[in-house]
Design an enzyme around this catalytic site. Structure first.
Site, PDB file in Angstrom:
ATOM      1  N   ASP A 206      39.457  35.439  42.396  1.00 59.05           N
ATOM      2  CA  ASP A 206      39.965  36.790  42.629  1.00 59.05           C
ATOM      3  C   ASP A 206      38.964  37.612  43.436  1.00 59.05           C
ATOM      4  OD1 ASP A 206      42.192  36.203  41.133  1.00 59.05           O
ATOM      5  OD2 ASP A 206      41.353  37.024  39.278  1.00 59.05           O
TER       6      ASP A 206
HETATM    7  N1  URA Z   1      40.795  33.077  36.572  1.00 59.64           N
HETATM    8  C1  URA Z   1      40.939  34.368  36.911  1.00 59.64           C
HETATM    9  O1  URA Z   1      41.558  35.129  36.188  1.00 59.64           O
HETATM   10  N2  URA Z   1      40.385  34.798  38.041  1.00 59.64           N
HETATM   11  C2  URA Z   1      39.682  33.999  38.870  1.00 59.64           C
HETATM   12  O2  URA Z   1      39.193  34.458  39.898  1.00 59.64           O
HETATM   13  C3  URA Z   1      39.530  32.652  38.516  1.00 59.64           C
HETATM   14  C4  URA Z   1      40.093  32.205  37.358  1.00 59.64           C
END
Ligand code: URA
Length: 237
Positions: free
Chosen positions: A103
């Protein structure tokens, strides 16, 4: 480094490895102007390969371990003008892309590659590549919640695969916990949604480990190229 002919063709992005095998056995592939129909023929970067008399564009293959900072998007372009992972790889003539995603507000270990086969291998759910995340969550994680995470929680009407959970620290005054979560699935917002499913909001998230690879000796925003041994090991997972 030599590689199998079907892989070199697939790697050039023309087609899948299986289709490349069909092209070879059908006699449509030449190596240095000779028709080659034997699968598994080894070629190296100096060999001239043509498919239906059209030379294939060969790119050298590279994979990097990147320490992605927060506020960086894991795609090669962003229509909102945000910083992307490719902004860290500007002097490269080959087209790298991320293996999966982190993310925008997640930091940590992200592989960048132009090796399509390796990326597919690593992202295929059947290969169950373990990933280790460290999350700072609101509230203190309790034993029944840990049990739920370990056994799997409902996300999008499906049970998540079992996870390994370890509390790294509890702050009972600020009411936060730092928790290590090891999973092999990689659905959208997987970690955040797993914690949400047991009632905890993720304030901060980072990925510390991908298979056997760690961020050791890298600072945020830095990368290093994987060795042949590391790539070989990833391929055989
Ligand atoms: N899970 C998430 O919620 N975000 C990420 O960036 C990676 C795994």
């Amino acid at each position: 480094m030599s590689e199998r002919l079907q892989r070199a063709i697939a790697q050039a992005g023309i087609t899948s490895r299986r289709k490349a095998e069909e092209l070879i056995t059908a006699g449509r592939v030449t190596v240095n102007n000779e028709v080659v129909t034997k699968l598994g023929t080894k070629v190296d970067s100096h060999d001239h390969i043509e498919v239906d008399q059209v030379p294939i564009q060969r790119e050298s293959i590279h994979t990097y371990l990147f320490y992605k900072p927060r506020q960086v998007i894991s795609s090669v372009k962003d229509n909102k003008g945000r910083k992307t992972v490719l902004d860290f790889f500007t002097d490269f003539s080959y087209r790298l892309y991320p293996v999966g995603r982190l993310d925008y507000d997640t930091s940590g270990l992200l592989l960048m590659t132009n090796d399509g086969e390796l990326a597919n291998h690593l992202m295929h759910p059947k290969n169950k590549i373990p990933k280790v995340y460290v999350a700072k969550i609101k509230g203190n994680l309790k034993a029944p919640e840990i049990k739920k995470l370990v056994h799997g929680v409902m996300i999008d009407h499906k049970l998540s695969a079992p996870a390994h959970v370890k509390i790294l620290s509890n702050d009972y005054e600020k009411k936060t916990s730092i928790v290590q979560l090891t999973i092999h699935e990689g659905h959208y917002h997987q970690v955040k949604r797993m914690f949400e499913a047991v009632g905890h909001y993720v304030e901060k998230l980072s990925r510390e480990k991908y298979a056997f690879l760690t961020l050791e000796s890298l600072n945020s925003g830095e990368f290093r190229e994987l060795s042949h041994e590391e790539v070989y090991k990833l391929r055989s997972l």
